[in-house]
Design a protein around this motif. Structure first.
Motif, PDB file in Angstrom:
ATOM      1  N   HIS A 103     -46.923  35.255   2.436  1.00 51.39           N
ATOM      2  CA  HIS A 103     -46.773  34.194   1.439  1.00 51.39           C
ATOM      3  C   HIS A 103     -45.369  33.596   1.384  1.00 51.39           C
ATOM      4  O   HIS A 103     -45.083  32.769   0.524  1.00 51.39           O
ATOM      5  CB  HIS A 103     -47.156  34.725   0.049  1.00 51.39           C
ATOM      6  CG  HIS A 103     -48.611  35.038  -0.082  1.00 51.39           C
ATOM      7  ND1 HIS A 103     -49.098  36.313  -0.063  1.00 51.39           N
ATOM      8  CD2 HIS A 103     -49.694  34.218  -0.197  1.00 51.39           C
ATOM      9  CE1 HIS A 103     -50.418  36.280  -0.179  1.00 51.39           C
ATOM     10  NE2 HIS A 103     -50.806  35.028  -0.260  1.00 51.39           N
ATOM     11  N   LEU A 104     -44.514  33.998   2.292  1.00 47.74           N
ATOM     12  CA  LEU A 104     -43.135  33.505   2.277  1.00 47.74           C
ATOM     13  C   LEU A 104     -43.076  31.982   2.366  1.00 47.74           C
ATOM     14  O   LEU A 104     -42.268  31.332   1.696  1.00 47.74           O
ATOM     15  CB  LEU A 104     -42.351  34.140   3.431  1.00 47.74           C
ATOM     16  CG  LEU A 104     -40.855  33.843   3.511  1.00 47.74           C
ATOM     17  CD1 LEU A 104     -40.142  34.322   2.252  1.00 47.74           C
ATOM     18  CD2 LEU A 104     -40.245  34.523   4.737  1.00 47.74           C
ATOM     19  N   ALA A 105     -43.955  31.388   3.169  1.00 41.81           N
ATOM     20  CA  ALA A 105     -43.942  29.935   3.368  1.00 41.81           C
ATOM     21  C   ALA A 105     -44.232  29.172   2.079  1.00 41.81           C
ATOM     22  O   ALA A 105     -43.838  28.013   1.936  1.00 41.81           O
ATOM     23  CB  ALA A 105     -44.959  29.539   4.439  1.00 41.81           C
ATOM     24  N   VAL A 158     -30.127  31.628  -5.256  1.00 39.86           N
ATOM     25  CA  VAL A 158     -31.533  31.936  -5.007  1.00 39.86           C
ATOM     26  C   VAL A 158     -31.634  33.017  -3.936  1.00 39.86           C
ATOM     27  O   VAL A 158     -30.995  32.928  -2.892  1.00 39.86           O
ATOM     28  CB  VAL A 158     -32.317  30.681  -4.568  1.00 39.86           C
ATOM     29  CG1 VAL A 158     -33.762  31.031  -4.254  1.00 39.86           C
ATOM     30  CG2 VAL A 158     -32.259  29.615  -5.658  1.00 39.86           C
ATOM     31  N   HIS A 159     -32.435  34.048  -4.220  1.00 40.75           N
ATOM     32  CA  HIS A 159     -32.592  35.179  -3.307  1.00 40.75           C
ATOM     33  C   HIS A 159     -34.075  35.469  -3.131  1.00 40.75           C
ATOM     34  O   HIS A 159     -34.851  35.364  -4.080  1.00 40.75           O
ATOM     35  CB  HIS A 159     -31.879  36.409  -3.869  1.00 40.75           C
ATOM     36  CG  HIS A 159     -30.454  36.135  -4.228  1.00 40.75           C
ATOM     37  ND1 HIS A 159     -29.414  36.305  -3.349  1.00 40.75           N
ATOM     38  CD2 HIS A 159     -29.895  35.631  -5.361  1.00 40.75           C
ATOM     39  CE1 HIS A 159     -28.279  35.955  -3.924  1.00 40.75           C
ATOM     40  NE2 HIS A 159     -28.553  35.537  -5.144  1.00 40.75           N
ATOM     41  N   VAL A 160     -34.451  35.825  -1.909  1.00 39.03           N
ATOM     42  CA  VAL A 160     -35.838  36.158  -1.614  1.00 39.03           C
ATOM     43  C   VAL A 160     -35.886  37.574  -1.061  1.00 39.03           C
ATOM     44  O   VAL A 160     -35.179  37.903  -0.100  1.00 39.03           O
ATOM     45  CB  VAL A 160     -36.449  35.168  -0.594  1.00 39.03           C
ATOM     46  CG1 VAL A 160     -37.876  35.573  -0.251  1.00 39.03           C
ATOM     47  CG2 VAL A 160     -36.411  33.743  -1.144  1.00 39.03           C
ATOM     48  N   LEU A 161     -36.700  38.409  -1.688  1.00 32.26           N
ATOM     49  CA  LEU A 161     -36.917  39.782  -1.251  1.00 32.26           C
ATOM     50  C   LEU A 161     -38.328  39.833  -0.687  1.00 32.26           C
ATOM     51  O   LEU A 161     -39.304  39.631  -1.414  1.00 32.26           O
ATOM     52  CB  LEU A 161     -36.763  40.757  -2.418  1.00 32.26           C
ATOM     53  CG  LEU A 161     -35.520  40.570  -3.296  1.00 32.26           C
ATOM     54  CD1 LEU A 161     -35.490  41.591  -4.419  1.00 32.26           C
ATOM     55  CD2 LEU A 161     -34.253  40.636  -2.464  1.00 32.26           C
ATOM     56  N   CYS A 162     -38.434  40.084   0.611  1.00 30.40           N
ATOM     57  CA  CYS A 162     -39.706  39.936   1.306  1.00 30.40           C
ATOM     58  C   CYS A 162     -40.206  41.268   1.862  1.00 30.40           C
ATOM     59  O   CYS A 162     -39.478  41.962   2.579  1.00 30.40           O
ATOM     60  CB  CYS A 162     -39.536  38.925   2.441  1.00 30.40           C
ATOM     61  SG  CYS A 162     -41.053  38.605   3.358  1.00 30.40           S
ATOM     62  N   GLU A 188     -32.008  39.281   8.946  1.00 27.35           N
ATOM     63  CA  GLU A 188     -31.825  38.808   7.574  1.00 27.35           C
ATOM     64  C   GLU A 188     -30.922  37.581   7.572  1.00 27.35           C
ATOM     65  O   GLU A 188     -30.098  37.395   8.466  1.00 27.35           O
ATOM     66  CB  GLU A 188     -31.242  39.928   6.710  1.00 27.35           C
ATOM     67  CG  GLU A 188     -32.207  41.089   6.543  1.00 27.35           C
ATOM     68  CD  GLU A 188     -31.750  42.123   5.534  1.00 27.35           C
ATOM     69  OE1 GLU A 188     -30.679  41.922   4.930  1.00 27.35           O
ATOM     70  OE2 GLU A 188     -32.460  43.123   5.350  1.00 27.35           O
ATOM     71  N   ALA A 189     -31.104  36.764   6.595  1.00 27.21           N
ATOM     72  CA  ALA A 189     -30.302  35.548   6.451  1.00 27.21           C
ATOM     73  C   ALA A 189     -29.705  35.559   5.063  1.00 27.21           C
ATOM     74  O   ALA A 189     -30.138  36.320   4.198  1.00 27.21           O
ATOM     75  CB  ALA A 189     -31.199  34.325   6.658  1.00 27.21           C
ATOM     76  N   PRO A 190     -28.713  34.713   4.805  1.00 23.12           N
ATOM     77  CA  PRO A 190     -28.145  34.658   3.451  1.00 23.12           C
ATOM     78  C   PRO A 190     -29.228  34.373   2.419  1.00 23.12           C
ATOM     79  O   PRO A 190     -30.010  33.439   2.565  1.00 23.12           O
ATOM     80  CB  PRO A 190     -27.140  33.504   3.542  1.00 23.12           C
ATOM     81  CG  PRO A 190     -26.792  33.412   4.986  1.00 23.12           C
ATOM     82  CD  PRO A 190     -28.033  33.806   5.733  1.00 23.12           C
ATOM     83  N   GLY A 191     -29.303  35.227   1.413  1.00 19.08           N
ATOM     84  CA  GLY A 191     -30.298  35.045   0.367  1.00 19.08           C
ATOM     85  C   GLY A 191     -31.675  35.585   0.711  1.00 19.08           C
ATOM     86  O   GLY A 191     -32.596  35.477  -0.089  1.00 19.08           O
ATOM     87  N   LEU A 192     -31.853  36.158   1.909  1.00 21.46           N
ATOM     88  CA  LEU A 192     -33.144  36.698   2.325  1.00 21.46           C
ATOM     89  C   LEU A 192     -32.971  38.143   2.772  1.00 21.46           C
ATOM     90  O   LEU A 192     -32.145  38.437   3.636  1.00 21.46           O
ATOM     91  CB  LEU A 192     -33.733  35.868   3.471  1.00 21.46           C
ATOM     92  CG  LEU A 192     -35.012  36.403   4.128  1.00 21.46           C
ATOM     93  CD1 LEU A 192     -36.170  36.437   3.134  1.00 21.46           C
ATOM     94  CD2 LEU A 192     -35.377  35.546   5.347  1.00 21.46           C
ATOM     95  N   ALA A 193     -33.736  39.046   2.175  1.00 17.83           N
ATOM     96  CA  ALA A 193     -33.682  40.455   2.552  1.00 17.83           C
ATOM     97  C   ALA A 193     -35.109  40.992   2.648  1.00 17.83           C
ATOM     98  O   ALA A 193     -35.996  40.556   1.918  1.00 17.83           O
ATOM     99  CB  ALA A 193     -32.896  41.255   1.509  1.00 17.83           C
ATOM    100  N   TYR A 194     -35.322  41.916   3.567  1.00 19.40           N
ATOM    101  CA  TYR A 194     -36.641  42.501   3.779  1.00 19.40           C
ATOM    102  C   TYR A 194     -36.671  43.937   3.268  1.00 19.40           C
ATOM    103  O   TYR A 194     -35.658  44.632   3.271  1.00 19.40           O
ATOM    104  CB  TYR A 194     -36.998  42.482   5.264  1.00 19.40           C
ATOM    105  CG  TYR A 194     -37.264  41.095   5.794  1.00 19.40           C
ATOM    106  CD1 TYR A 194     -38.543  40.547   5.757  1.00 19.40           C
ATOM    107  CD2 TYR A 194     -36.233  40.322   6.328  1.00 19.40           C
ATOM    108  CE1 TYR A 194     -38.793  39.268   6.225  1.00 19.40           C
ATOM    109  CE2 TYR A 194     -36.480  39.046   6.808  1.00 19.40           C
ATOM    110  CZ  TYR A 194     -37.763  38.524   6.757  1.00 19.40           C
ATOM    111  OH  TYR A 194     -38.009  37.261   7.217  1.00 19.40           O
ATOM    112  N   PHE A 195     -37.853  44.382   2.836  1.00 19.09           N
ATOM    113  CA  PHE A 195     -38.041  45.776   2.434  1.00 19.09           C
ATOM    114  C   PHE A 195     -39.407  46.234   2.925  1.00 19.09           C
ATOM    115  O   PHE A 195     -40.308  45.423   3.160  1.00 19.09           O
ATOM    116  CB  PHE A 195     -37.921  45.948   0.918  1.00 19.09           C
ATOM    117  CG  PHE A 195     -39.018  45.277   0.132  1.00 19.09           C
ATOM    118  CD1 PHE A 195     -40.176  45.968  -0.216  1.00 19.09           C
ATOM    119  CD2 PHE A 195     -38.906  43.944  -0.248  1.00 19.09           C
ATOM    120  CE1 PHE A 195     -41.187  45.351  -0.930  1.00 19.09           C
ATOM    121  CE2 PHE A 195     -39.910  43.322  -0.969  1.00 19.09           C
ATOM    122  CZ  PHE A 195     -41.058  44.029  -1.313  1.00 19.09           C
TER     123      PHE A 195
END
Length: 201
Positions: A131-133, A157-161, A168-175
């Motif tokens: 659903h990231l898109a 704005v930060h996205v935790l995916c 990873e990119a600025p504001g984007l982190a995976y778990f």
């Protein structure tokens, strides 16, 4: 396809300043009176909502009315662009540009003040990779450009995916585990979190 509410009234008022009358508005509701008036319009402006894409293609795009799809008018710049685009479609480009410039001048101090208030505050979204898109495609969010408008407002704005990313990119982190999400939530530079992660307790 434009939703009811204060923003629709604002757009109608701005169009009125351009000398443009809203002839009819349809979707999600369709009243017989509106249907009768609809074909008298010179231009139809379609709101960018993926949920209406099939209806647009089948019923509205084939009509003998000039059809324009503009980015949803959320935020100062997108609203100004929408006003200019609507005016241009009606052959009133200069008038639209003048009204957009006037609105920018009037609203810029208020907008700048609100951005200063938001500075240093962050918002996070928790999603899965599938659903990231939705966060980057306004058509999947009922036309709302969630990330863009929050950034324009001055929020971080930060996205935790949930899942794996190439990097990873600025504001984007995976778990990949609840403990990793817990750590990201605890350490993150944000004060509000919205989770779209299914069954996330």
């Amino acid at each position: 396809g434009f939703p009811e509410g204060r923003s629709l009234k604002e757009l109608t008022r701005i169009l009125g300043e351009e000398g443009v009358e809203v002839n009819a508005r349809v979707l999600p509701a369709l009243h017989p009176d509106a249907a009768r008036r609809y074909l008298d319009a010179r231009v139809q402006i379609l709101y960018p909502n993926g949920a209406y894409a099939d209806a647009y293609k089948e019923f509205f795009e084939p009509l003998a009315i000039r059809t324009v799809t503009l980015g949803a008018p959320y935020g100062l710049e997108a609203t100004a662009a929408w006003v200019e685009g609507a005016a241009s479609a009606l052959g009133m480009k200069a008038r639209g540009r003048a009204i957009a410039a006037s609105a920018r001048k009037t609203e810029s101090p208020n907008w700048a003040g609100a951005r200063r208030e938001a500075a240093g505050r962050g918002v996070a979204f928790v999603v899965d990779a599938f659903h990231l898109a939705r966060l980057t495609d306004p058509a999947q969010m009922w036309g709302i450009p969630a990330l863009r408008i929050l950034k324009e407002m001055g929020f971080g704005v930060h996205v935790l995916c949930y899942g794996q990313g190439a990097k990873e990119a600025p504001g984007l982190a995976y778990f990949q585990a609840p403990s990793e999400l817990e750590r990201l939530l605890k350490e993150g530079p944000f004060q509000a979190v919205y989770s779209e992660y299914a069954f996330d307790s």
